[in-house]
Design a protein around this motif. Structure first.
Motif, PDB file in Angstrom:
ATOM      1  N   ALA A 246       0.904  -1.060  -0.196  1.00 59.09           N
ATOM      2  CA  ALA A 246      -0.199  -0.043   0.173  1.00 59.09           C
ATOM      3  C   ALA A 246       0.985   1.184   0.013  1.00 59.09           C
ATOM      4  O   ALA A 246       1.644   1.465   0.988  1.00 59.09           O
ATOM      5  CB  ALA A 246      -0.851  -0.054   1.112  1.00 59.09           C
TER       6      ALA A 246
ATOM      7  N   CYS B 265       1.392   5.067   0.487  1.00 58.74           N
ATOM      8  CA  CYS B 265       0.677   6.102   1.451  1.00 58.74           C
ATOM      9  C   CYS B 265       1.366   7.375   1.491  1.00 58.74           C
ATOM     10  O   CYS B 265       2.776   7.375   1.264  1.00 58.74           O
ATOM     11  CB  CYS B 265       0.559   5.212   2.805  1.00 58.74           C
ATOM     12  SG  CYS B 265      -0.521   4.052   3.014  1.00 58.74           S
TER      13      CYS B 265
ATOM     14  N   CYS C 274      -3.801   6.695   1.498  1.00 57.66           N
ATOM     15  CA  CYS C 274      -3.467   5.749   0.395  1.00 57.66           C
ATOM     16  C   CYS C 274      -3.647   6.270  -0.729  1.00 57.66           C
ATOM     17  O   CYS C 274      -4.376   6.822  -1.095  1.00 57.66           O
ATOM     18  CB  CYS C 274      -3.951   4.270   0.760  1.00 57.66           C
ATOM     19  SG  CYS C 274      -3.269   3.195  -0.388  1.00 57.66           S
TER      20      CYS C 274
END
Length: 185
Positions: free
Chosen positions: A95, A97, A156
């Motif tokens: 992810a 971010c 995100c």
């Protein structure tokens, strides 16, 4: 040569990944490359949540499928399955971010740009390691905080799906040459 790595890098989608694992040492090398991206005022806004184990990728897959069902009026079983399938096909999902500078000393777009440069470093390093990668930014990103902890001001920007890839890469193309996009003054 770096110019060749840049020119030959491609988006490789999870359905093309082999079952060969992406090693933790390879992921660490990819993340270290991210950490050397340019950043205005040294805010280093990139943050990463790594889903490397089968358990974490399975949990992410389930979460994405459930988030899809909750986010649409008439969910389809096919789309629900597809939303989660990429995490299961990947050897690792990261992810991507961004941690916004709490003092907002610089414009947000510069922080987003710095994160994008970090991802480019990751993608080029993955390519050099023979790891396919694909940056996806589904609408479900806004729900990630329901699955993993995000700090105050962190959001995100996408998922980098990665997996070992042994196929032939497609030939690179551009719609127009750099000369058509450049004005010399």
């Amino acid at each position: 040569m770096l110019a060749e790595i840049i020119k030959n890098r491609r988006a490789i989608y999870p359905d093309a990944y082999s079952n060969e694992p992406v090693l933790k040492t390879e992921i660490e090398q990819i993340l270290e490359a991210a950490n050397w991206a340019p950043t205005h005022k040294r805010t280093e806004p990139w943050r990463f949540k790594v889903f490397h184990t089968e358990t974490s990728r399975t949990a992410l897959s389930s979460f994405l499928g459930e988030a899809y069902v909750k986010s649409v009026e008439n969910p389809s079983d096919f789309k629900q399955k597809k939303m989660g399938q990429k995490a299961l096909q990947s050897g690792c999902v990261i992810a991507i971010c961004m941690q916004r500078d709490p003092d907002e000393k610089i414009p947000e777009w510069e922080e987003v740009a710095a994160v994008a440069m970090a991802v480019q470093n990751m993608w080029l390093t993955a390519h050099d390691l023979k790891i396919g990668a694909y940056w996806s930014s589904p609408a479900l990103l806004k729900y990630l905080g329901d699955h993993v902890s995000l700090a105050e001001g962190e959001r995100c920007l996408g998922f980098l799906y990665m997996g070992k890839f042994h196929g032939e890469l497609p030939e690179g193309t551009r719609k127009s040459s750099i000369n058509e996009k450049t004005v010399w003054l």
